[in-house]
Design an enzyme around this catalytic site. Sequence first.
Site, mmCIF file in Angstrom:
data_model
loop_
_atom_site.group_PDB
_atom_site.id
_atom_site.type_symbol
_atom_site.label_atom_id
_atom_site.label_comp_id
_atom_site.label_asym_id
_atom_site.label_seq_id
_atom_site.Cartn_x
_atom_site.Cartn_y
_atom_site.Cartn_z
ATOM 1 N N THR A 77 -5.659 -11.734 3.522
ATOM 2 C CA THR A 77 -6.716 -10.990 2.841
ATOM 3 C C THR A 77 -7.903 -11.907 2.532
ATOM 4 O OG1 THR A 77 -5.697 -11.507 0.717
ATOM 5 C CG2 THR A 77 -5.085 -9.409 1.727
ATOM 6 N N ARG A 114 3.006 -29.490 -5.670
ATOM 7 C CA ARG A 114 2.681 -30.074 -6.969
ATOM 8 C C ARG A 114 1.256 -30.611 -7.043
ATOM 9 N NH1 ARG A 114 7.904 -31.946 -5.645
ATOM 10 N NH2 ARG A 114 6.765 -31.991 -3.747
ATOM 11 N N GLY A 151 -10.951 -3.486 2.662
ATOM 12 C CA GLY A 151 -11.669 -2.493 3.451
ATOM 13 C C GLY A 151 -11.152 -2.388 4.885
ATOM 14 N N HIS A 194 -4.366 -2.070 -6.105
ATOM 15 C CA HIS A 194 -3.635 -0.926 -6.654
ATOM 16 C C HIS A 194 -4.627 0.095 -7.188
ATOM 17 C CE1 HIS A 194 0.040 -3.749 -7.338
ATOM 18 N NE2 HIS A 194 -0.084 -3.367 -6.087
ATOM 19 N N ASP A 242 0.818 -1.215 0.000
ATOM 20 C CA ASP A 242 0.000 0.000 0.000
ATOM 21 C C ASP A 242 0.852 1.266 0.000
ATOM 22 O OD1 ASP A 242 -2.282 -1.704 0.245
ATOM 23 O OD2 ASP A 242 -1.802 -1.910 2.360
ATOM 24 N N ASP A 246 2.687 14.991 1.080
ATOM 25 C CA ASP A 246 1.604 15.929 1.402
ATOM 26 C C ASP A 246 0.940 15.604 2.738
ATOM 27 O OD1 ASP A 246 1.008 13.601 -0.233
ATOM 28 O OD2 ASP A 246 -1.099 14.189 -0.075
ATOM 29 N N THR A 300 3.076 -12.626 2.760
ATOM 30 C CA THR A 300 2.249 -13.295 1.769
ATOM 31 C C THR A 300 3.006 -14.549 1.333
ATOM 32 O OG1 THR A 300 0.882 -12.974 -0.175
ATOM 33 C CG2 THR A 300 3.099 -11.997 -0.268
ATOM 34 N N ASN A 313 -5.008 -10.634 -3.871
ATOM 35 C CA ASN A 313 -4.744 -9.963 -2.583
ATOM 36 C C ASN A 313 -4.252 -8.530 -2.779
ATOM 37 O OD1 ASN A 313 -2.363 -10.906 -3.709
ATOM 38 N ND2 ASN A 313 -1.443 -11.538 -1.776
ATOM 39 N N ALA A 314 -3.679 -8.237 -3.956
ATOM 40 C CA ALA A 314 -3.140 -6.892 -4.195
ATOM 41 C C ALA A 314 -4.283 -5.901 -4.407
ATOM 42 C CB ALA A 314 -2.242 -6.911 -5.424
HETATM 43 P P1 IMP Z 1 -2.279 -12.968 1.970
HETATM 44 O O1 IMP Z 1 -1.368 -12.398 0.944
HETATM 45 O O2 IMP Z 1 -3.727 -12.735 1.688
HETATM 46 O O3 IMP Z 1 -1.965 -14.402 2.272
HETATM 47 O O4 IMP Z 1 -2.035 -12.192 3.357
HETATM 48 C C1 IMP Z 1 -0.799 -12.297 4.066
HETATM 49 C C2 IMP Z 1 -0.440 -10.962 4.697
HETATM 50 O O5 IMP Z 1 -0.092 -10.037 3.682
HETATM 51 C C3 IMP Z 1 -1.593 -10.323 5.477
HETATM 52 O O6 IMP Z 1 -1.063 -9.608 6.576
HETATM 53 C C4 IMP Z 1 -2.183 -9.351 4.482
HETATM 54 O O7 IMP Z 1 -2.848 -8.284 5.103
HETATM 55 C C5 IMP Z 1 -0.922 -8.869 3.776
HETATM 56 N N1 IMP Z 1 -1.164 -8.403 2.406
HETATM 57 C C6 IMP Z 1 -1.346 -9.148 1.304
HETATM 58 N N2 IMP Z 1 -1.489 -8.376 0.219
HETATM 59 C C7 IMP Z 1 -1.378 -7.108 0.639
HETATM 60 C C8 IMP Z 1 -1.402 -5.842 -0.030
HETATM 61 O O8 IMP Z 1 -1.538 -5.721 -1.267
HETATM 62 N N3 IMP Z 1 -1.244 -4.745 0.776
HETATM 63 C C9 IMP Z 1 -1.061 -4.843 2.112
HETATM 64 N N4 IMP Z 1 -1.016 -5.991 2.764
HETATM 65 C C10 IMP Z 1 -1.176 -7.121 2.040
#
Ligand code: IMP
Length: 503
Positions: free
Chosen positions: A156, A170, A371, A69, A41, A402, A268, A66-67
């Site tokens: 996430t 595998r 969220g 952007h 983030d 800023d 992650t 999970n990302a």
């Molecule tokens: P996962 O990637 O969903 O398995 O989550 C593992 C950890 O990475 C958790 O603490 C999530 O909140 C964090 N996480 C995964 N993707 C993001 C992202 O894009 N921004 C911030 N935290 C993330």
Amino acid sequence: MVSRESAKRQIIGGVNMSAPSFESFVAQYLRLAVCGTYWGDEGKGKIVDICSEYFDIVVRFSGGENAGHSVNDESKNFAFHLLPSGFARGKTCVLAGGVLLKLQALVAEIAENTPKLSCTAPDVLIDERCPIWTPYHALFEAYIERLRGKDAIGTTGRAMGPLQGFHSMREGVIAAHLRDRRQLMRVVTQLHAILKPCFDKMVDEVPTPASVVDELVALAQSSGILKSIIDTGAYLFDEITKGSKRVLFEGSQATGLDVNAGTWPFTTSTSSTAGGIAAGTLLPPGALSGTLLVMKLFPTRVGGGSMPSELSSREAIQRFADANPELFENGSARAEFLEDRLRHCNTDDATSAELGEYIMVKAREIGVSTGRGRSPGRPDLAWARYAIRVNDPIGCVLNGLDVVSGLEIIEVVTGYRYRGVELAPGIVPVLDLANVEPVIEQWPGWKEDITGAASMNQLPQNARRFIERFEEGLGRSIILIGTGTKRRDVIFREPKARLNAIF
Ligand code: IMP
């Protein structure tokens, strides 16, 4: 506030083009990566969006849904999870083999974002090696997160761990299986059989292998995605060597969340650093020409795991966000809170938790994917130096300048002390980050609102001094400074030769 007109005069194509030029800087790098420093983030989406103007192809190489952007192009807001942010500018988008793919989510994301485009919808190419999400992965993630109890990762909920984990074992589906129903049925049935003992303990309804296969096949065909599943490694190799195409690699998550470099096990499950690009794309390691390392002045963290510079706590910040939703909407409640809290933060009575709440509201630190409220930490040079060691960037991007306007004092973490000893620059302990004590210095802030500043001479002297000092602390050039959420809210600085990449 810097006048929009004066800022606009210096901007062409979204970035400040007053000499020296970002375009000529970027032109030196035919294959550029954008990676994150802290715990995600940091504003990588905006930087990828700005850079992608100068590239032909934008590639995701790791992570998955999970990302989150965000790209804000003045009139439209795009929120990407699986799609590379280059989609907003109509660049060819590649989901390389390292991406964990939920087909349902990708189809929905393309449908949601295509009408917002002011250009022709770009090609979205999917690697035949991408691990494919099934409901079994999601059920299993919920199951193990429950078992972990207080040690839950706080994922996430997008089943990244099971997807990558079963892939490494595998087991499971890859995109190539979607071309052959019989093979698909075989691997889905096997995954179901492996997980059956866990499913037997669950109350949730577990779909049959046949229904999982039916859904995947129907979706792959009806969406037209089947045609886009190719060997993207070979495609990229050809486009680079024969077609002279310029390629931008979009990192997801960040160094602190990388499965190897991050704060394991609170990471992650894929590689988020520049080092993950070769494995995630099957391009040779030497193909990368340079990396931009993106950080924001106040790093944030969601989910579990330590952040040495944290101002409040994950739980407290979430409670605050849940109790005050109106502070994240434009309006008088937000404006009054920000004014009162800023005044208070400039007194000796203010607690670090109060500053954390202020930063969270000011920067609207709420997760794009989940969220969830993101918990802010102080500016942290110690972790950034570790991320610089790991990624060896050609330059750093400092977002969120800023956000701190108006703070008289900015506390900066300049080092980590562990078991009574200050750690050498670039070193962090792998497991015991919770017991790291930040070394904090107080640096002067500035009063002026610098939102939208587009050149260094639009910044007050204290802000310029702050950047110089921060850059010295990083030991690497800060080449871009983010001064707002819009595409054009960015300042380019030429890199300093003495703060160059090492390799
Ligand atoms: P996962 O990637 O969903 O398995 O989550 C593992 C950890 O990475 C958790 O603490 C999530 O909140 C964090 N996480 C995964 N993707 C993001 C992202 O894009 N921004 C911030 N935290 C993330």
